[in-house]
Design a protein around this motif. Structure first.
Motif: not given
Length: 442
Positions: A315-320, A272-276
């Motif tokens: 909606m945004p969510l913390l990945k993984l 994700s290009r370094g995005h969390e």
């Protein structure tokens, strides 16, 4: 009166100047320490990633390349063995520039071992040109495998050494911030003695500094979690490559394309290009890619379904968050039962009111072997106590997800495990709905 006012103003000005000077000391100290240790952490993480990549070349790529040559599938001059050796030497040299003294000694040994490996590969070329028998070439190949295994062991030891260095660095950071906290307390006492009338303002400034220190500690913990993820990722990488190789050898071209696409999508979202923070839809796509790969590997025992409210896709969510839970369901639930297993993933929004945006609720259910009551109690208590990962008997996947939820959602998220022995397990992950910038709006 004017003269007194001027005197008071000058006195306050002197007080504020002294306060400012003393306040700058811990701030500068914190900035310098944070930058130094951040650079050090980045170097360690880079070395661990590089060593992991070189280990794969040593353990798999070079032996496979040479075996293709010995078995007659490829001419020696067409092989990429020397290209791979140059990658190993270049990688070792790059790591030498930033490695610690102890790790550098291991890299010296790795360099000599790589030289020995190159010597035996040259010897293999000489044997092949001399029309040596297959048996002679296979015996030499075994020696090459032994040397490659030794070089792999050295790289693994280097990785462990770097991780131990990261742990020691974290300890020093904690001591530095303990010293910084003590310094701040002394400054607070000094400020109180010279300027009681500015106590409230000073208290707010100190609170801000302490909050910055807490955030710095959290960032360091997040860096440790990323290091742990870097250790785990190669295992899945190797298993997936093995599956692709098996499918290709069996002529299952469509399956190879399907797995490769899923594999590419899996890592594209993982990075994700370094995005969390990513969207809910991307997180579900990430899980779907993972299950596509695993279904190829466990075709006879695994089914799955994903159900989601379309309205929450952006909606945004913390990945993984979900993939480790699905992985836990497969390896600790489905694989240990008889017959086919099924994993069901759901995503929905709840609790929306005029005053609150509500929460996102994700469930990962399986019909595997489940937890015994004793085991469920043990895992729940360990996660609640937040012990060190090394001392947990619970699966690392559950620990990592729970730890990241607490760090990124400021304690407002939760992970709940429900299980019946012999029937299956349901893990529910509940997080608050946040703004576009993720954690900044938690």
């Amino acid at each position: 009166m004017a003269q007194k006012t001027t005197g008071i103003r000058n006195s306050l000005l002197r007080s504020y100047t002294i306060i400012l000077l003393f306040m700058l000391v811990p701030i500068l100290y914190a900035i310098i320490v944070a930058r130094l240790h951040s650079n050090w952490y980045n170097k360690i993480i880079s070395n661990v990633s590089e060593a992991t990549a070189l280990d794969k070349i040593v353990k798999e790529d070079i032996p496979n390349e040479l075996w293709n040559i010995i078995s007659g599938q490829k001419d020696f001059t067409q092989g990429e063995q020397y290209i791979l050796l140059r990658k190993i030497r270049t990688g070792i040299n790059e790591m030498q520039e930033t490695a610690t003294e102890e790790a550098s000694k291991l890299l010296d040994v790795a360099t000599r071992t790589e030289t020995t490996l190159r010597y035996y590969i040259d010897k293999l070329e000489t044997q092949i040109q001399a029309n040596a028998t297959v048996a002679e070439n296979e015996r030499l190949m075994e020696e090459i495998r032994s040397i490659a295994s030794l070089l792999s062991d050295i790289l693994q030891e280097f990785i462990v050494t770097e991780i131990e260095t990261a742990s020691a660095t974290n300890t020093r950071i904690q001591r530095s911030f303990a010293l910084l906290t003590a310094l701040q307390v002394l400054i607070g006492a000094f400020i109180l003695a010279i300027a009681l009338h500015t106590l409230n303002t000073i208290a707010r400034q100190l609170k801000t500094l302490l909050e910055e220190n807490v955030r710095e500690q959290q960032n360091l913990q997040k860096a440790e979690m990323k290091t742990l993820q870097a250790q785990i990722t190669p295992h899945f990488l190797y298993n997936t490559f093995d599956s692709i190789i098996w499918l290709a050898e069996a002529g299952e071209i469509e399956e190879v394309v399907s797995v490769t696409k899923a594999f590419s999508q899996f890592f594209r979202i993982s990075l994700s290009r370094g995005h969390e923070w990513i969207t809910v839809a991307q997180e579900l796509d990430h899980v779907k890619s993972y299950l596509t790969i695993q279904k190829i590997r466990y075709a006879n025992i695994l089914d799955y379904s994903i159900e989601s409210d379309e309205a929450i896709g952006d909606m945004p969510l913390l990945k993984l968050l979900l993939q480790p839970l699905v992985e836990n369901a497969i390896y600790h639930g489905i694989k240990n039962k008889r017959g086919r297993g099924k994993i069901t993933i759901t995503a929905r929004r709840t609790g929306e009111t005029a005053q609150s945006r509500g929460t996102l609720v994700f469930t990962v259910s399986d019909n595997g072997i489940g937890f015994t009551p004793e085991r469920l109690k043990q895992v729940t208590e360990e996660l609640a106590r937040e012990k060190n990962a090394e001392s947990l008997s619970a699966a690392y996947g559950l620990y990592n997800v729970n730890k990241r939820l607490q760090l990124y959602y400021n304690g407002k998220a939760s992970l709940r495990i429900e299980s019946v022995s012999g029937e299956g397990t349901t893990i529910t992950c509940t997080v608050p709905i946040v703004g576009e910038q993720g954690g900044e709006h938690v």
